[in-house]
Design an enzyme around this catalytic site. Sequence first.
Site, short mmCIF file in Angstrom:
data_model
loop_
_atom_site.label_atom_id
_atom_site.label_comp_id
_atom_site.label_asym_id
_atom_site.label_seq_id
_atom_site.Cartn_x
_atom_site.Cartn_y
_atom_site.Cartn_z
N ARG A 112 6.27 -20.93 -23.15
CA ARG A 112 6.52 -19.61 -23.71
C ARG A 112 7.86 -19.54 -24.44
O ARG A 112 8.56 -18.53 -24.42
CB ARG A 112 6.47 -18.52 -22.63
N SER A 147 1.17 -9.92 -20.23
CA SER A 147 1.96 -10.31 -19.07
C SER A 147 3.42 -9.95 -19.32
O SER A 147 4.01 -10.39 -20.31
CB SER A 147 1.83 -11.81 -18.82
N GLU A 171 8.74 -11.32 -20.58
CA GLU A 171 8.13 -12.08 -21.67
C GLU A 171 8.20 -11.33 -23.00
O GLU A 171 8.44 -11.93 -24.04
CB GLU A 171 6.68 -12.41 -21.33
#
Length: 395
Positions: free
Chosen positions: A180, A265, A387
């Site tokens: 990520r 998320s 995130e």
Amino acid sequence: MNDGVNDGVSDGMTVDEERTGTPLSELTTMRVGGVPERLIAPADTAALVSAAREVWQSGEEWLLLGGGSNTVASDEGFDGTVIRVVTRGVERLDAPEGRVRLRVQAGEPWDDVVALTVRNGWSGVEALSGIPGSTGAAPVQNIGAYGQELESALLGVEFLDAGTGEVRRLSRAELELGYRTSVLKRGMLGVVLSVDLELADNSVPGGVGAPLSAPVAYAQLADSLGVALGARVPVAELRRAVLALRASKGMVLDPDDPDSVSAGSFFTNPIVSESFARSLPANAPRWPVTPPEPNVVIGLPPGGVHPLDIPPLADGPYDVKLSAAWLIENAGIRRGFALPGSGAAISSKHTLAIVNRGHASAADVAQLASFIQARVQSEFGVLLRPEPILVGLVL
């Protein structure tokens, strides 16, 4: 074969400037955020390059916005210019036999690109079905799901560098992709203009048989498909299974599903040392980030010529990835949880998602996220990292 690929501009919004007073709540999937000082949406790549350079030369604050699926903006809006990327088009490039190469403009909706590849029997991104947002944002955080990451199909990007004002190509290696993250997320400022992908051409000449997916690499997906890990299934079947799994978690945008009003998320799965992970409860899920490669010791018996069977030596400490969802749930925060009087809540389907129940403010979202962080850190000593990109908000 009509593969649906063109080298022009697809249908979609391609206006030179947004209407005055558009709040960021209308342009983000979390549906929070105030009105920015200025909001532009250049119609094509040349206009995007020109507009971005102009903004940078002015010295004013700027924010890049694609599909808005990974952005949570302050109720105060943004004191500067929001550059919204809406450029469209997919071009097929020359490729080795058995492979397909595509150049995708940054404003193309990512899931539309995945759908196009599946229709044509090309595999490599099918497990990334249903991920909202624009294609240009995909390499920024190296999107991934169900055992697949963009990195495996990415060749590189065309990038407008904010530091130099020049357009250049960044290879996959230069992007320094990780879990990520990428060099673009870690501070290299600029605009992704297009993304180059390489996929396997699994289409069958004559149309006999169904094109197959890449090997299934995620246990939950394999269970859903009723196959073993490593099996290959029709690529369209895998896409359907992924979309069904994501929908069951509220992770597919759906106007009829209040649990889909989120930024996906909200926290990444934390990466910690293996020694720290041993301090957690034994049932806490954990996965090696990179399986340690042991040093192999080869020995010879006295007077012999055949190596002894000596076990490998461990290479030493290594990192593991934890489950953020497990940490949240075991810190006492359940699905559907909300702070008193707040318009934000944990999704009723998926612990990792913070959702807007219809009247949430950005402050509500930030307050709930901070509460989750505090509970998990107090219980397990792990600080969860958000995130989404937070604009004007601090956790």
